[in-house]
Design a protein around this motif. Sequence first.
Motif, PDB file in Angstrom:
ATOM      1  N   GLN A 195      62.965  11.553  69.666  1.00  0.00           N
ATOM      2  CA  GLN A 195      62.926   9.944  69.448  1.00  0.00           C
ATOM      3  C   GLN A 195      63.283   9.289  70.732  1.00  0.00           C
ATOM      4  OE1 GLN A 195      65.347   9.471  66.214  1.00  0.00           O
ATOM      5  NE2 GLN A 195      63.865   9.264  64.665  1.00  0.00           N
ATOM      6  N   ARG A 196      62.509   7.871  70.870  1.00  0.00           N
ATOM      7  CA  ARG A 196      62.824   7.008  71.987  1.00  0.00           C
ATOM      8  C   ARG A 196      64.439   6.721  71.944  1.00  0.00           C
ATOM      9  NH1 ARG A 196      60.626   1.329  71.427  1.00  0.00           N
ATOM     10  NH2 ARG A 196      62.414   0.975  70.113  1.00  0.00           N
ATOM     11  N   PHE A 197      65.114   6.859  72.919  1.00  0.00           N
ATOM     12  CA  PHE A 197      66.383   6.695  73.150  1.00  0.00           C
ATOM     13  C   PHE A 197      66.857   5.303  72.731  1.00  0.00           C
ATOM     14  CE2 PHE A 197      70.081   5.236  75.556  1.00  0.00           C
ATOM     15  CZ  PHE A 197      71.349   6.230  74.589  1.00  0.00           C
ATOM     16  N   LEU A 198      67.766   5.033  71.773  1.00  0.00           N
ATOM     17  CA  LEU A 198      68.164   3.514  71.493  1.00  0.00           C
ATOM     18  C   LEU A 198      69.306   3.396  72.105  1.00  0.00           C
ATOM     19  CD1 LEU A 198      67.216   4.150  67.517  1.00  0.00           C
ATOM     20  CD2 LEU A 198      66.046   2.914  69.445  1.00  0.00           C
ATOM     21  N   PRO A 199      69.454   2.494  73.171  1.00  0.00           N
ATOM     22  CA  PRO A 199      70.642   2.174  73.756  1.00  0.00           C
ATOM     23  C   PRO A 199      71.799   1.458  72.746  1.00  0.00           C
ATOM     24  CG  PRO A 199      68.935   0.756  74.493  1.00  0.00           C
ATOM     25  CD  PRO A 199      68.012   1.672  73.889  1.00  0.00           C
ATOM     26  N   GLU A 200      71.274   0.877  71.788  1.00  0.00           N
ATOM     27  CA  GLU A 200      72.073   0.266  70.567  1.00  0.00           C
ATOM     28  C   GLU A 200      73.157   1.095  70.020  1.00  0.00           C
ATOM     29  OE1 GLU A 200      67.832  -1.517  70.075  1.00  0.00           O
ATOM     30  OE2 GLU A 200      68.737   0.177  70.650  1.00  0.00           O
ATOM     31  N   VAL A 201      73.073   2.664  70.475  1.00  0.00           N
ATOM     32  CA  VAL A 201      74.048   3.513  69.981  1.00  0.00           C
ATOM     33  C   VAL A 201      75.366   3.343  70.481  1.00  0.00           C
ATOM     34  CG1 VAL A 201      73.829   5.355  71.848  1.00  0.00           C
ATOM     35  CG2 VAL A 201      74.411   5.782  69.319  1.00  0.00           C
ATOM     36  N   SER A 202      75.437   2.522  71.770  1.00  0.00           N
ATOM     37  CA  SER A 202      76.878   2.104  72.433  1.00  0.00           C
ATOM     38  C   SER A 202      77.760   1.442  71.343  1.00  0.00           C
ATOM     39  CB  SER A 202      76.401   1.577  73.906  1.00  0.00           C
ATOM     40  OG  SER A 202      75.718   0.462  73.587  1.00  0.00           O
ATOM     41  N   GLU A 203      76.942   0.820  70.357  1.00  0.00           N
ATOM     42  CA  GLU A 203      77.561  -0.227  69.480  1.00  0.00           C
ATOM     43  C   GLU A 203      77.822   0.433  68.144  1.00  0.00           C
ATOM     44  OE1 GLU A 203      75.096  -3.658  69.291  1.00  0.00           O
ATOM     45  OE2 GLU A 203      74.932  -4.167  71.426  1.00  0.00           O
ATOM     46  N   GLY A 204      77.532   1.496  68.106  1.00  0.00           N
ATOM     47  CA  GLY A 204      77.759   2.394  66.663  1.00  0.00           C
ATOM     48  C   GLY A 204      76.538   3.011  66.111  1.00  0.00           C
ATOM     49  N   ASP A 205      76.911   3.936  65.573  1.00  0.00           N
ATOM     50  CA  ASP A 205      75.861   4.753  64.661  1.00  0.00           C
ATOM     51  C   ASP A 205      76.408   4.486  63.196  1.00  0.00           C
ATOM     52  OD1 ASP A 205      74.293   6.306  62.914  1.00  0.00           O
ATOM     53  OD2 ASP A 205      74.267   7.994  64.712  1.00  0.00           O
ATOM     54  N   LYS A 206      75.672   3.536  62.413  1.00  0.00           N
ATOM     55  CA  LYS A 206      76.279   3.146  61.152  1.00  0.00           C
ATOM     56  C   LYS A 206      75.836   4.279  59.891  1.00  0.00           C
ATOM     57  CE  LYS A 206      76.394  -1.136  60.484  1.00  0.00           C
ATOM     58  NZ  LYS A 206      76.169  -2.506  60.154  1.00  0.00           N
ATOM     59  N   ARG A 207      76.941   4.870  59.236  1.00  0.00           N
ATOM     60  CA  ARG A 207      76.580   5.690  57.998  1.00  0.00           C
ATOM     61  C   ARG A 207      77.059   4.910  56.894  1.00  0.00           C
ATOM     62  NH1 ARG A 207      77.204  10.885  56.481  1.00  0.00           N
ATOM     63  NH2 ARG A 207      75.554  11.233  58.149  1.00  0.00           N
ATOM     64  N   VAL A 208      76.073   4.825  56.102  1.00  0.00           N
ATOM     65  CA  VAL A 208      75.690   4.273  54.735  1.00  0.00           C
ATOM     66  C   VAL A 208      75.861   5.073  53.609  1.00  0.00           C
ATOM     67  CG1 VAL A 208      74.936   2.328  53.328  1.00  0.00           C
ATOM     68  CG2 VAL A 208      74.655   2.076  55.927  1.00  0.00           C
ATOM     69  N   TYR A 209      76.686   5.298  52.710  1.00  0.00           N
ATOM     70  CA  TYR A 209      76.843   6.450  51.773  1.00  0.00           C
ATOM     71  C   TYR A 209      76.196   5.670  50.267  1.00  0.00           C
ATOM     72  CZ  TYR A 209      78.241  10.835  49.870  1.00  0.00           C
ATOM     73  OH  TYR A 209      78.330  11.966  49.620  1.00  0.00           O
ATOM     74  N   LEU A 210      75.144   6.253  50.074  1.00  0.00           N
ATOM     75  CA  LEU A 210      74.525   5.765  48.922  1.00  0.00           C
ATOM     76  C   LEU A 210      74.908   6.597  47.621  1.00  0.00           C
ATOM     77  CD1 LEU A 210      70.824   4.787  50.116  1.00  0.00           C
ATOM     78  CD2 LEU A 210      72.836   3.307  50.129  1.00  0.00           C
ATOM     79  N   VAL A 211      74.979   6.053  46.427  1.00  0.00           N
ATOM     80  CA  VAL A 211      75.056   6.632  45.316  1.00  0.00           C
ATOM     81  C   VAL A 211      73.954   6.211  44.389  1.00  0.00           C
ATOM     82  CG1 VAL A 211      76.444   7.077  43.227  1.00  0.00           C
ATOM     83  CG2 VAL A 211      77.618   7.278  45.611  1.00  0.00           C
ATOM     84  N   ASN A 212      73.067   7.075  44.035  1.00  0.00           N
ATOM     85  CA  ASN A 212      71.881   6.620  43.089  1.00  0.00           C
ATOM     86  C   ASN A 212      71.089   5.349  43.526  1.00  0.00           C
ATOM     87  OD1 ASN A 212      70.515   7.613  40.669  1.00  0.00           O
ATOM     88  ND2 ASN A 212      71.696   6.115  39.486  1.00  0.00           N
ATOM     89  N   GLY A 213      71.013   5.370  44.906  1.00  0.00           N
ATOM     90  CA  GLY A 213      70.285   4.493  45.570  1.00  0.00           C
ATOM     91  C   GLY A 213      70.896   3.001  46.078  1.00  0.00           C
ATOM     92  N   GLU A 214      72.316   3.071  45.514  1.00  0.00           N
ATOM     93  CA  GLU A 214      73.256   1.806  45.853  1.00  0.00           C
ATOM     94  C   GLU A 214      74.180   2.268  46.769  1.00  0.00           C
ATOM     95  OE1 GLU A 214      72.822  -1.166  44.602  1.00  0.00           O
ATOM     96  OE2 GLU A 214      71.201  -0.700  43.028  1.00  0.00           O
ATOM     97  N   PRO A 215      74.432   1.201  47.845  1.00  0.00           N
ATOM     98  CA  PRO A 215      75.471   1.589  48.825  1.00  0.00           C
ATOM     99  C   PRO A 215      76.738   1.270  48.168  1.00  0.00           C
ATOM    100  CG  PRO A 215      74.279  -0.592  49.160  1.00  0.00           C
ATOM    101  CD  PRO A 215      73.668  -0.033  48.029  1.00  0.00           C
ATOM    102  N   VAL A 216      77.718   2.191  48.435  1.00  0.00           N
ATOM    103  CA  VAL A 216      79.053   2.359  47.977  1.00  0.00           C
ATOM    104  C   VAL A 216      80.140   2.375  49.154  1.00  0.00           C
ATOM    105  CG1 VAL A 216      78.501   3.429  45.750  1.00  0.00           C
ATOM    106  CG2 VAL A 216      79.201   4.680  47.735  1.00  0.00           C
ATOM    107  N   GLY A 217      79.699   2.416  50.367  1.00  0.00           N
ATOM    108  CA  GLY A 217      80.507   2.448  51.596  1.00  0.00           C
ATOM    109  C   GLY A 217      79.662   2.513  52.924  1.00  0.00           C
TER     110      GLY A 217
END
Length: 326
Positions: A195-217
């Motif tokens: 994949q093309r390198f994304l320099p925005e990774v320096s600002e973080g890689d966001k993990r979103v936890y979904l339960v049944n399609g809804e974000p919970v954290g």
Amino acid sequence: MKFVFVMDPYETLNLETETSLLLMDELLDRGHRVFWLEQRDVFLQHHVPMGQVSEVTLINPFTKTSNEEVSLNDFDAVLTRLDPPFDQNYLHLTYIFEHLNESIIQFNPARALRNFNEKMLPLRWPDFVPPTLVTQNKQQILNFVMLHGDIVVKPLDDCSGRGVVKLSAQQKDIEQVLSASLLNALGQSQVLQAQRFLPEVSEGDKRVYLVNGEPVGVVNRLPQKGNFLANIHQGARCEASDLTIRERHIIETIKPFLLEQGIFLVGLDFIGAYITEINITSPSAIRQINEVSGAEVHKKIVDGMLDRLAGEYATWCCGVPLRRVL
């Protein structure tokens, strides 16, 4: 309710990021029964999925009974919580679980684990993914890096940042590094995702936890200085975060597919404006989300699982659809 967790051996677990134990503890607190099953102890006896199962009685200190051979159809829910790599043994496990009774809820279903690779699944929504190439052909990857300048390559079937390499078009040893990446631990050719390198990774890689399609954290993982890997296992620092408008739009867009496929637990990863992975094998980071946000995401997950089971029991009775009984 009786829940069986298909787990890696306890001594191999990374307790810093382990999510399954949190779920087990919450289920025990609510009066449900929790059972432990390792992949090597699963077998198919003619058409019946079986296992050498032990009951978990306490999480801290971790305590369980001795193994007992039982039918996996005796449980209400099966949670497959094995960490990648997704290898031949993992594949064969999904075949066995296809023989579970329809009334047994799987979080997540074996069919989905088998059919959808975590790194390739985002490509179903190409507008949400950075330029990507999937191949085991070295020249194709060399052409790709010449087109994009900086890229990352990673094995399709692993996790936690293992095997992920950044390549640059100006890199003198690029062919040697790439040749090594194209071989697995056994020296066999393997497919890579580039994949093309994304320099925005320096600002973080966001993990979103979904339960049944809804974000919970949500948690943002910041790489160490001088590193581009934002995985917790690679030393990333965690901080609280919120969802952007675009991220909410992406979640709403992919939600119908997740629900259709029965994919209940998801760890969705964002870098900048893009999805990079849709983790469905054993998504984690719940402990980190709880720590930085003050949330109790494991309780929301258990709430969702119990709601799902309650819904199923509204249509099934004693392993038979109610419409047949009535």
